[in-house]
Write an enzyme that holds these catalytic residues in place. Sequence first.
Site, PDB file in Angstrom:
ATOM      1  N   LYS A 159       0.859  -1.181   0.000  1.00 27.61           N
ATOM      2  CA  LYS A 159       0.000   0.000   0.000  1.00 27.61           C
ATOM      3  C   LYS A 159       0.898   1.234   0.000  1.00 27.61           C
ATOM      4  O   LYS A 159       1.012   1.956   0.995  1.00 27.61           O
ATOM      5  CB  LYS A 159      -0.919  -0.033   1.222  1.00 27.61           C
ATOM      6  CG  LYS A 159      -2.324   0.429   0.884  1.00 27.61           C
ATOM      7  CD  LYS A 159      -3.297   0.106   1.987  1.00 27.61           C
ATOM      8  CE  LYS A 159      -4.422   1.116   2.015  1.00 27.61           C
ATOM      9  NZ  LYS A 159      -5.166   1.258   0.767  1.00 27.61           N
TER      10      LYS A 159
HETATM   11  N1  PPE Z   1      -7.448  -2.215  -3.381  1.00 31.40           N
HETATM   12  C1  PPE Z   1      -6.957  -0.963  -3.274  1.00 31.40           C
HETATM   13  C2  PPE Z   1      -6.183  -0.397  -4.399  1.00 31.40           C
HETATM   14  C3  PPE Z   1      -7.197  -0.242  -2.103  1.00 31.40           C
HETATM   15  O1  PPE Z   1      -6.707   0.989  -2.007  1.00 31.40           O
HETATM   16  C4  PPE Z   1      -7.957  -0.801  -1.065  1.00 31.40           C
HETATM   17  C5  PPE Z   1      -8.227  -0.029   0.188  1.00 31.40           C
HETATM   18  C6  PPE Z   1      -8.450  -2.117  -1.227  1.00 31.40           C
HETATM   19  C7  PPE Z   1      -8.169  -2.790  -2.397  1.00 31.40           C
HETATM   20  C8  PPE Z   1      -9.217  -2.813  -0.152  1.00 31.40           C
HETATM   21  O2  PPE Z   1      -8.383  -3.152   0.919  1.00 31.40           O
HETATM   22  P1  PPE Z   1      -8.923  -3.250   2.415  1.00 31.40           P
HETATM   23  O3  PPE Z   1      -9.253  -1.869   2.849  1.00 31.40           O
HETATM   24  O4  PPE Z   1      -7.789  -3.835   3.140  1.00 31.40           O
HETATM   25  O5  PPE Z   1     -10.112  -4.130   2.395  1.00 31.40           O
HETATM   26  N2  PPE Z   1      -8.303   1.383   0.010  1.00 31.40           N
HETATM   27  C9  PPE Z   1      -8.107   2.263   1.124  1.00 31.40           C
HETATM   28  C10 PPE Z   1      -7.912   3.700   0.678  1.00 31.40           C
HETATM   29  C11 PPE Z   1      -9.117   4.396   0.169  1.00 31.40           C
HETATM   30  C12 PPE Z   1      -8.892   5.872  -0.036  1.00 31.40           C
HETATM   31  O6  PPE Z   1      -9.723   6.500  -0.703  1.00 31.40           O
HETATM   32  O7  PPE Z   1      -7.922   6.434   0.499  1.00 31.40           O
HETATM   33  C13 PPE Z   1      -9.228   2.126   2.147  1.00 31.40           C
HETATM   34  O8  PPE Z   1     -10.285   1.582   1.836  1.00 31.40           O
HETATM   35  O9  PPE Z   1      -9.023   2.575   3.277  1.00 31.40           O
END
Ligand code: PPE
Length: 304
Positions: A159
Site C-alpha cells: 500500500k
Molecule cells: N485495493 C486498493 C487499491 C485499495 O486501495 C484498497 C483499500 C483495497 C483494495 C481494499 O483493501 P482493504 O481496505 O484492506 O479491504 N483502500 C483504502 C484507501 C481508500 C482511499 O480512498 O484512500 C481504504 O479503503 O481505506
Amino acid sequence: MPIEPVGEIWMDGVFVPWDEATVHVLTPTLHYGWGVFEGIRAYETARGPAVFCHREHHERLHRSARMLQLEIPFSVEDLMEATRELVRRSGLTSCYIRPLVYLGYGEMGLNPLPSATRVAIATWPWGTYLGEEGLRHGVQAKTSSWVRIGANMIPTGTKACGVYINSSLAKVEALQAGYDEAILLNEHGEVAEGSGENIFVVREGTLLTPPLAAGVLRGVTREVIIRFAGDLGIDVAETRLLRQDLYTADEAFFTGTAAEVVPIRTVDGREIGDPGPVTKTLQERFFAVVKGQDDRYADLLDVV
Ligand code: PPE
C-alpha cells in the site's frame, strides 16, 4: 470528501494538535511518493468504539514498509496502542483511521535510504465512501483505460503512496465520464480491482475474485468476505476474471475499508441489476459484524 478536523494526530510517539500536524514542503515523500499507508475503520458497538481487523492493518503496514525498506521504529503492538489511544482521545464513536509512514525532512534525491522514517496516525469521521444510494442499490462502474500497475513496476501488494496515482487516474476518468467508480484491468487484460477496492463477482452461486497474482491488494475486507462466504457455505474461488465475466455476472460488488461492501449495479452501462442474494447476505453479515452484533466474529473487533 472534506476532512472534519479532530483534536489530535499521533506523530512519532506524541499527540500533536490537529493544526500543528504539519511537515516541511521538502519532505521527500511529497516529491516522489515513497511512503506507505493504511486505511482502518472503527465502528460504534455496544462495548464502545471498536477497531475492525486492527492487527491485520498494522501488520500490512509493516509488510508494506518492509517492501520499501522503511524501518518503522514502532512495533505492531505500539501502533495498535497508539491507534486505540488516538480513537479514545478523539471522542468519536466511529471513524476512519489513517496511519502513514513517510520519509522525514532532511535528505533529497531518489535514494530514500538515508532518510529517517516518520510515522503518523490520524483519525476523522468518514461517511459512506461511494454514497448511501450506492451502498443500498449499487454503483455504476467503468472499466478504466488506465491499466493497473504490474508487480514488477511497483509491488502491487504494497500500500505505497505513489501507487495511488494509478488509482486516482482511473477514479477521475470514471467520475468525469459520469460513473461512480473505476475497475482496473491488469497488463494481461484481466480484472484486477477498483480504484480503492477489491472486486467480487457471483456466477452460478459461486463467489469469484481475482487472485493476488492478478496484481491486486491483499484486502483485509476481501479476506473477511472470503471467510464469511466459507462460513455461509458459499463456494469461493480465486480465479482470473475477464471483462466479459463482469458483463455476464449474476452479481458483483466491491470491498474495502473505506468503501465497505458495495454492490455494483452496472459495468460500462451494462446492467447487472439490483443487489442479488449473495451480495445482500454478505453485506448484511459485514455490517452486523463490524457493529459487534455477531459474537461469532468478536475476534475481528478490538474495543478501544
Ligand atoms: N485495493 C486498493 C487499491 C485499495 O486501495 C484498497 C483499500 C483495497 C483494495 C481494499 O483493501 P482493504 O481496505 O484492506 O479491504 N483502500 C483504502 C484507501 C481508500 C482511499 O480512498 O484512500 C481504504 O479503503 O481505506
